[in-house]
Design a protein around this motif. Structure first.
Motif, mmCIF file in Angstrom:
data_model
loop_
_atom_site.group_PDB
_atom_site.id
_atom_site.type_symbol
_atom_site.label_atom_id
_atom_site.label_comp_id
_atom_site.label_asym_id
_atom_site.label_seq_id
_atom_site.Cartn_x
_atom_site.Cartn_y
_atom_site.Cartn_z
ATOM 1 N N TYR A 123 41.255 39.276 43.578
ATOM 2 C CA TYR A 123 41.141 39.146 45.087
ATOM 3 C C TYR A 123 41.033 37.636 45.506
ATOM 4 C CZ TYR A 123 40.489 40.288 49.991
ATOM 5 O OH TYR A 123 40.364 40.321 51.603
ATOM 6 N N HIS A 130 34.501 31.034 44.843
ATOM 7 C CA HIS A 130 34.249 31.120 46.463
ATOM 8 C C HIS A 130 33.709 29.774 47.119
ATOM 9 C CE1 HIS A 130 35.005 35.327 45.518
ATOM 10 N NE2 HIS A 130 33.429 35.637 45.551
ATOM 11 N N CYS A 154 50.839 40.664 53.067
ATOM 12 C CA CYS A 154 51.577 40.103 52.088
ATOM 13 C C CYS A 154 52.856 40.554 52.123
ATOM 14 C CB CYS A 154 51.176 40.380 50.685
ATOM 15 S SG CYS A 154 50.705 39.058 50.063
ATOM 16 N N GLN A 207 43.638 35.246 47.774
ATOM 17 C CA GLN A 207 43.534 34.651 48.657
ATOM 18 C C GLN A 207 43.815 33.155 48.815
ATOM 19 O OE1 GLN A 207 39.293 35.684 49.169
ATOM 20 N NE2 GLN A 207 39.743 36.376 50.981
ATOM 21 N N THR A 208 43.564 32.547 47.377
ATOM 22 C CA THR A 208 43.885 31.180 47.327
ATOM 23 C C THR A 208 45.362 30.993 47.332
ATOM 24 O OG1 THR A 208 42.245 31.008 45.542
ATOM 25 C CG2 THR A 208 43.332 29.200 45.641
ATOM 26 N N CYS A 212 50.634 35.645 45.752
ATOM 27 C CA CYS A 212 49.417 36.637 46.094
ATOM 28 C C CYS A 212 49.692 38.016 46.128
ATOM 29 C CB CYS A 212 48.762 35.966 47.553
ATOM 30 S SG CYS A 212 49.892 36.334 48.895
ATOM 31 N N GLU A 228 47.635 32.466 49.008
ATOM 32 C CA GLU A 228 47.826 33.009 50.389
ATOM 33 C C GLU A 228 47.746 31.412 51.089
ATOM 34 O OE1 GLU A 228 47.105 36.409 53.801
ATOM 35 O OE2 GLU A 228 45.824 36.332 51.815
ATOM 36 N N ALA A 233 45.121 43.402 52.854
ATOM 37 C CA ALA A 233 45.645 42.015 52.262
ATOM 38 C C ALA A 233 47.095 42.367 51.632
ATOM 39 C CB ALA A 233 44.902 41.585 51.022
ATOM 40 N N THR A 274 41.372 24.308 46.282
ATOM 41 C CA THR A 274 42.085 25.407 45.927
ATOM 42 C C THR A 274 42.309 25.288 44.458
ATOM 43 O OG1 THR A 274 44.229 24.529 46.701
ATOM 44 C CG2 THR A 274 43.152 26.034 48.104
ATOM 45 N N TYR A 314 46.581 40.598 44.577
ATOM 46 C CA TYR A 314 46.398 41.822 45.425
ATOM 47 C C TYR A 314 46.514 42.864 44.997
ATOM 48 C CZ TYR A 314 45.062 38.520 49.238
ATOM 49 O OH TYR A 314 44.459 37.539 49.885
ATOM 50 N N ARG A 337 39.822 46.509 52.006
ATOM 51 C CA ARG A 337 40.116 45.201 52.176
ATOM 52 C C ARG A 337 41.613 44.708 51.249
ATOM 53 N NH1 ARG A 337 34.956 42.737 50.235
ATOM 54 N NH2 ARG A 337 35.280 44.836 48.799
#
Length: 539
Positions: free
Chosen positions: A345, A315, A384, A349-350, A360, A352, A380, A323, A364, A376
């Protein structure tokens, strides 16, 4: 000179029988145990060669295993890049497997020996064999919690539990409660913990902490915080699970409380993994992400297999826009525990950010499999699918996110915009109506940007349908928002002009809508939407 009473000597003799082999190996075992405690594993193993007792044999094999792990960790630190790190192995594992396998076939392993054999098999990715050995270890020594925990790490779903022949003991109830928490089966976990409390473990701080973790997993933040605060009163010097407590304080942005917790844990033991994670969370809340990452790295030096630190470090790297480092951290978290939805998750996000939608989508999906009722993950996934132009799948995801309880209140808006793109005006209007009802029914202070968007669309929709009263009411609501004020005023002038010209309001189209059959085709519940009572809605 005082002589010990016969009663005292009897009580000493009654403790546990000392086997002849144990007595013979006692000197070598005591010396080796001293070296083991000093983490001189090769030295400990050297002095245990030839020992015959079960206790000495376990320490001999365990020393060799830990020696291999220590050398592997040292090589990992010295290696240059992530590719090299993935190739570093514990060279002792294969030898240990061969020797332990012979003992296992001869039925010469005790509970601790079976536990070590299971760990070796797991490290060699022989999962099925490892599960069988850990189950056997639980039967031989049911009070060894380490074997239960290792078994827990290998169970991927509830179906696997049905095929395990577990010993009928009270430790099994602790195991089931723990595995249910890990598998996100929170209701079952809480029932198990409640039954353990009723059975006599009401003062167990372990159970209280696990209940708090369970509530944390279902995002009942207030309940989890109150339980952790109560736990701190009962056990003020406890460090276990305090990193989870700090996560909750972080989510609530409770900076003074998080600062106090970090200082308090530093005074108790500043070289504990949990303490480093709490301090990392504190610096992250203060937006000092470099310092936060430094403390998570420190936590991982203390324990390279500590799941929470890997995820939190990922995070932080995301916050620092690094990234590649974030991907490595999340991948390490998945290596430690494949059931960590946050790592899956985070990887989604990375990728994405890197504009790699197929990647992604995969991550996801994995996160969604682990948390099927988390909105969430579904939102997501919907985004996508939208980027990949798979609009039917995107619709299903957004509707499902709303049906399971949309945390961020964005699923209906995204679904409405998707209908807008497809010129499905009735469905879009219905989604916006329900969205506005949900926002105001929560009693939230509406600073939501999308509320003005919803009112603008509805005003235009009702205007096209010649429903002047509804269009006028929505246009008036638009005037309360800066970004739609001018459009609202313009629409009100148009409505007034048309009314003055004698245009009558249409009665053919009702303001009441139903969910389209295309969306309710999957197994999500269909909800009837009543007309929006705009007079009761005040921004």
């Amino acid at each position: 000179m005082k002589v010990a009473s016969p009663r005292g000597s009897c009580s000493l003799r009654a403790r546990s029988p000392v086997h002849q082999e144990d007595a013979r190996d006692l000197d070598a075992y005591t010396l080796a145990k001293s070296y083991f405690d000093l983490k001189e594993y090769d030295r400990a193993a050297y002095f245990l060669r030839g020992c015959k007792s079960q206790k000495a044999y376990f320490l001999y094999m365990y020393s060799r295993y830990l020696s291999g792990e220590k050398k592997k960790d040292d090589e990992t630190v010295d290696s240059l890049g992530p590719l090299e790190k993935g190739q570093v192995k514990n060279e002792a594992l294969r030898e240990l497997r061969v020797e332990l396998s012979k003992k296992h076939k001869a039925r010469e392993l005790d509970g601790f020996g079976l536990y070590l054999y299971g760990v070796v098999l797991r490290k060699l990715d022989l999962v099925k064999e490892a599960i069988d050995v850990f189950v056997e270890a639980a039967h031989v020594l049911p009070l060894h919690w380490g074997a239960w925990l290792e078994l827990c790490n290998l169970i991927t779903d509830k179906e696997m539990l049905k095929f395990l022949s577990l010993p009928d003991t009270w430790m099994k109830e602790f195991f089931l409660a723990h595995i249910y928490t890990e598998l996100q089966l929170i209701e079952e976990a809480l029932q198990k913990y409640q039954s353990l409390i009723d059975a006599g473990f009401s003062k167990s701080t372990y159970i209280i902490s696990q209940i708090a973790v369970a509530y944390h997993n279902i995002r009942d933040i207030d309940k989890a915080l109150s339980i952790f605060n109560e736990l701190r009163k009962q056990d003020p010097y406890r460090i276990e699970n305090m990193d989870t407590f700090s996560n909750l304080l972080y989510v609530r942005s409770m900076k003074p409380e998080l600062s106090y917790l970090a200082h308090n844990l530093c005074e108790i033991d500043k070289y504990r993994v949990e303490t480093c994670c709490v301090i990392g969370n504190y610096y992250s809340l203060r937006s000092q992400h470099e310092k936060a990452a430094l403390y998570f790295q420190r936590a991982l030096k203390l324990n390279p297999r500590y799941l929470g630190a890997w995820t939190l470090m990922g995070h932080e790297y995301m916050e620092m826009k690094n990234t590649s480092a974030a991907i490595q951290a999340y991948r390490h978290a998945i290596e430690v525990n494949k059931r960590d939805y946050r790592a899956w998750y985070g990887l989604g996000q990375t990728y994405e950010i890197l504009k790699m939608p197929f990647y992604c989508l995969y991550y996801y999906r994995r996160a969604h499999q682990l948390r099927p009722n988390d909105s969430r993950m579904l939102v997501a996934l919907g985004e996508c699918y939208e980027k990949l132009n798979q609009l039917v799948e995107a619709k299903k995801c957004y509707w499902r996110a709303y049906a399971v309880g949309d945390v961020e209140k964005m699923a209906l808006v995204k679904l409405a915009k998707l209908h807008e793109q497809l010129n499905e005006s009735e469905q879009a209007a219905q989604c916006y109506i329900k969205y506005i009802q949900d926002i105001y029914s929560c009693g939230e202070i509406v600073e939501h940007l999308e509320v003005s968007t919803a009112f603008r669309y509805l005003a235009q929709y009702y205007f096209k349908c010649k429903l002047w009263d509804e269009a006028s009411a929505c246009a008036q609501k638009c005037c309360a928002f800066n970004d739609t004020r001018e459009e609202g005023k313009a629409l009100l002038r148009q409505i007034l002009q048309l009314r003055n010209q004698g245009e009558n309001s249409s009665t053919e189209i009702s303001a009441s809508f139903f969910l389209p059959a295309s969306l309710s085709a999957n197994n999500t519940p269909t909800r009837r939407v009543s007309p929006l009572n705009l007079s009761s809605v005040t921004p």
